[in-house]
Design a protein around this motif. Structure first.
Motif, mmCIF file in Angstrom:
data_model
loop_
_atom_site.group_PDB
_atom_site.id
_atom_site.type_symbol
_atom_site.label_atom_id
_atom_site.label_comp_id
_atom_site.label_asym_id
_atom_site.label_seq_id
_atom_site.Cartn_x
_atom_site.Cartn_y
_atom_site.Cartn_z
ATOM 1 N N ALA A 18 -7.612 82.218 -15.794
ATOM 2 C CA ALA A 18 -7.824 83.631 -15.435
ATOM 3 C C ALA A 18 -8.369 83.787 -14.020
ATOM 4 C CB ALA A 18 -8.754 84.280 -16.448
ATOM 5 N N GLU A 19 -8.139 82.799 -13.159
ATOM 6 C CA GLU A 19 -8.660 82.882 -11.792
ATOM 7 C C GLU A 19 -8.110 84.101 -11.056
ATOM 8 O OE1 GLU A 19 -8.568 78.529 -12.983
ATOM 9 O OE2 GLU A 19 -7.078 80.132 -12.967
ATOM 10 N N ALA A 20 -6.812 84.349 -11.159
ATOM 11 C CA ALA A 20 -6.192 85.481 -10.455
ATOM 12 C C ALA A 20 -6.721 86.812 -10.984
ATOM 13 C CB ALA A 20 -4.675 85.417 -10.573
ATOM 14 N N LYS A 21 -6.871 86.922 -12.298
ATOM 15 C CA LYS A 21 -7.385 88.152 -12.902
ATOM 16 C C LYS A 21 -8.822 88.403 -12.442
ATOM 17 C CE LYS A 21 -7.093 88.624 -17.440
ATOM 18 N NZ LYS A 21 -7.473 88.537 -18.866
ATOM 19 N N ALA A 22 -9.652 87.372 -12.450
ATOM 20 C CA ALA A 22 -11.041 87.519 -12.017
ATOM 21 C C ALA A 22 -11.099 87.902 -10.534
ATOM 22 C CB ALA A 22 -11.812 86.215 -12.262
ATOM 23 N N ALA A 23 -10.244 87.277 -9.722
ATOM 24 C CA ALA A 23 -10.218 87.578 -8.281
ATOM 25 C C ALA A 23 -9.880 89.051 -8.045
ATOM 26 C CB ALA A 23 -9.215 86.673 -7.581
ATOM 27 N N ARG A 24 -8.827 89.542 -8.712
ATOM 28 C CA ARG A 24 -8.433 90.948 -8.555
ATOM 29 C C ARG A 24 -9.576 91.884 -8.921
ATOM 30 N NH1 ARG A 24 -3.781 89.320 -11.087
ATOM 31 N NH2 ARG A 24 -4.543 90.127 -13.059
ATOM 32 N N ASN A 25 -10.228 91.611 -10.031
ATOM 33 C CA ASN A 25 -11.283 92.503 -10.508
ATOM 34 C C ASN A 25 -12.544 92.441 -9.652
ATOM 35 O OD1 ASN A 25 -9.932 93.772 -12.716
ATOM 36 N ND2 ASN A 25 -10.030 91.815 -13.778
ATOM 37 N N LEU A 26 -12.861 91.260 -9.119
ATOM 38 C CA LEU A 26 -14.022 91.162 -8.229
ATOM 39 C C LEU A 26 -13.757 91.875 -6.907
ATOM 40 C CD1 LEU A 26 -15.063 87.477 -8.954
ATOM 41 C CD2 LEU A 26 -16.430 89.526 -9.419
ATOM 42 N N ILE A 27 -12.548 91.737 -6.377
ATOM 43 C CA ILE A 27 -12.179 92.438 -5.141
ATOM 44 C C ILE A 27 -12.249 93.947 -5.356
ATOM 45 C CG2 ILE A 27 -10.244 92.921 -3.583
ATOM 46 C CD1 ILE A 27 -9.483 89.914 -3.930
ATOM 47 N N ILE A 33 -14.016 87.314 -2.200
ATOM 48 C CA ILE A 33 -13.877 86.089 -2.991
ATOM 49 C C ILE A 33 -13.144 85.039 -2.165
ATOM 50 C CG2 ILE A 33 -13.891 87.299 -5.191
ATOM 51 C CD1 ILE A 33 -10.693 85.742 -4.305
ATOM 52 N N TYR A 34 -13.300 83.797 -2.594
ATOM 53 C CA TYR A 34 -12.535 82.697 -2.014
ATOM 54 C C TYR A 34 -12.093 81.811 -3.170
ATOM 55 C CZ TYR A 34 -11.250 78.571 0.680
ATOM 56 O OH TYR A 34 -10.576 77.505 1.209
ATOM 57 N N LEU A 35 -10.781 81.749 -3.356
ATOM 58 C CA LEU A 35 -10.186 80.925 -4.407
ATOM 59 C C LEU A 35 -9.337 79.863 -3.717
ATOM 60 C CD1 LEU A 35 -9.486 80.267 -7.340
ATOM 61 C CD2 LEU A 35 -7.722 82.025 -7.244
ATOM 62 N N PRO A 57 -10.073 74.205 -10.919
ATOM 63 C CA PRO A 57 -9.685 75.052 -12.053
ATOM 64 C C PRO A 57 -10.904 75.674 -12.734
ATOM 65 C CG PRO A 57 -8.493 72.980 -12.099
ATOM 66 C CD PRO A 57 -9.538 72.860 -11.027
ATOM 67 N N ARG A 58 -10.805 76.971 -12.995
ATOM 68 C CA ARG A 58 -11.830 77.791 -13.639
ATOM 69 C C ARG A 58 -12.996 78.138 -12.737
ATOM 70 N NH1 ARG A 58 -13.904 76.841 -19.359
ATOM 71 N NH2 ARG A 58 -14.443 78.995 -18.978
ATOM 72 N N TYR A 59 -12.915 77.816 -11.432
ATOM 73 C CA TYR A 59 -14.014 78.151 -10.533
ATOM 74 C C TYR A 59 -13.495 78.810 -9.270
ATOM 75 C CZ TYR A 59 -17.021 75.367 -13.501
ATOM 76 O OH TYR A 59 -17.714 74.898 -14.575
ATOM 77 N N MET A 60 -14.282 79.733 -8.727
ATOM 78 C CA MET A 60 -14.004 80.361 -7.439
ATOM 79 C C MET A 60 -15.344 80.716 -6.817
ATOM 80 S SD MET A 60 -12.944 84.286 -8.325
ATOM 81 C CE MET A 60 -11.384 83.784 -8.925
ATOM 82 N N PHE A 61 -15.294 81.165 -5.579
ATOM 83 C CA PHE A 61 -16.506 81.532 -4.865
ATOM 84 C C PHE A 61 -16.505 83.042 -4.628
ATOM 85 C CE2 PHE A 61 -15.274 77.238 -3.622
ATOM 86 C CZ PHE A 61 -16.414 76.532 -3.932
ATOM 87 N N VAL A 62 -17.689 83.631 -4.709
ATOM 88 C CA VAL A 62 -17.837 85.058 -4.423
ATOM 89 C C VAL A 62 -18.967 85.205 -3.403
ATOM 90 C CG1 VAL A 62 -19.399 85.472 -6.372
ATOM 91 C CG2 VAL A 62 -18.117 87.365 -5.422
ATOM 92 N N GLN A 63 -18.730 86.064 -2.391
ATOM 93 C CA GLN A 63 -19.750 86.288 -1.372
ATOM 94 C C GLN A 63 -20.456 87.589 -1.682
ATOM 95 O OE1 GLN A 63 -18.491 87.062 2.701
ATOM 96 N NE2 GLN A 63 -20.052 85.641 3.429
#
Length: 171
Positions: A18-27, A33-35, A57-63
């Motif tokens: 769900a990395e893409a879904k989480a990225a969209r919602n955080l943006i 974000i940085y994936l 996998p399963r991790y990304m960065f958020v500023q």
């Protein structure tokens, strides 16, 4: 979006795939974000191609600036499993880590990985999968950019075989 100078990078654990879904919602919530992604070799039906895959996998960065932003909302974002924390506060990541990852990106935005051999010539290796699964051999060098050559004992003699690098591990 440009962040305040006090904004640091933090690690977000996402739900499975769900990395893409989480990225969209955080943006959508105003976070940067940085994936980091790389091109992964995929083999299917005798065809090898490259597909984009998360580097972690399963991790990304958020500023974010935890003093001014509502960082607890990250926890309840669709696609996010949790925000990695140190006690009750989010655990910050050194800016140098993010800069180093971004410095390794190619023109398309994918992180390039080292293609150097993991083994020295003569190291004992084990084939993990495929026709030669569970056979032991000796590392004989790189066959090309993505494949390695190993010497296998077959029918009483040493035979040089070229395999995908991820099919071989140290014995």
């Amino acid at each position: 979006m440009t962040m305040a100078p006090d904004a640091l990078w933090y690690v977000v654990q996402t739900q499975v795939n769900a990395e893409a879904k989480a990225a969209r919602n955080l943006i959508r919530q105003g976070f940067e974000i940085y994936l980091p992604r790389y091109l992964k070799r995929r083999s299917h039906a005798r065809k090898i191609d490259k597909v984009a895959a998360p580097l972690f996998p399963r991790y990304m960065f958020v500023q974010m600036d935890i003093a001014t932003q509502r960082w607890r909302s990250v926890q309840s974002t669709y696609g996010v499993s949790n925000l990695v924390q140190n006690g009750s506060d989010p655990a910050a990541v050194a800016a140098q880590v993010i800069h180093a990852l971004k410095a390794r990106e190619d023109a398309s935005g994918y992180v390039t990985l080292d293609q150097r051999a993991k083994f020295a010539i003569g190291d004992k290796v084990r084939v993990l999968a495929g026709v030669f699964a569970e056979n032991l051999g000796l590392f004989d060098g790189m066959a090309d950019r993505d494949r390695i050559a190993i010497l296998l004992e077959l029918l009483g003699r040493k035979v040089r075989v070229s395999l995908e690098a991820d099919l071989v591990a140290a014995a």
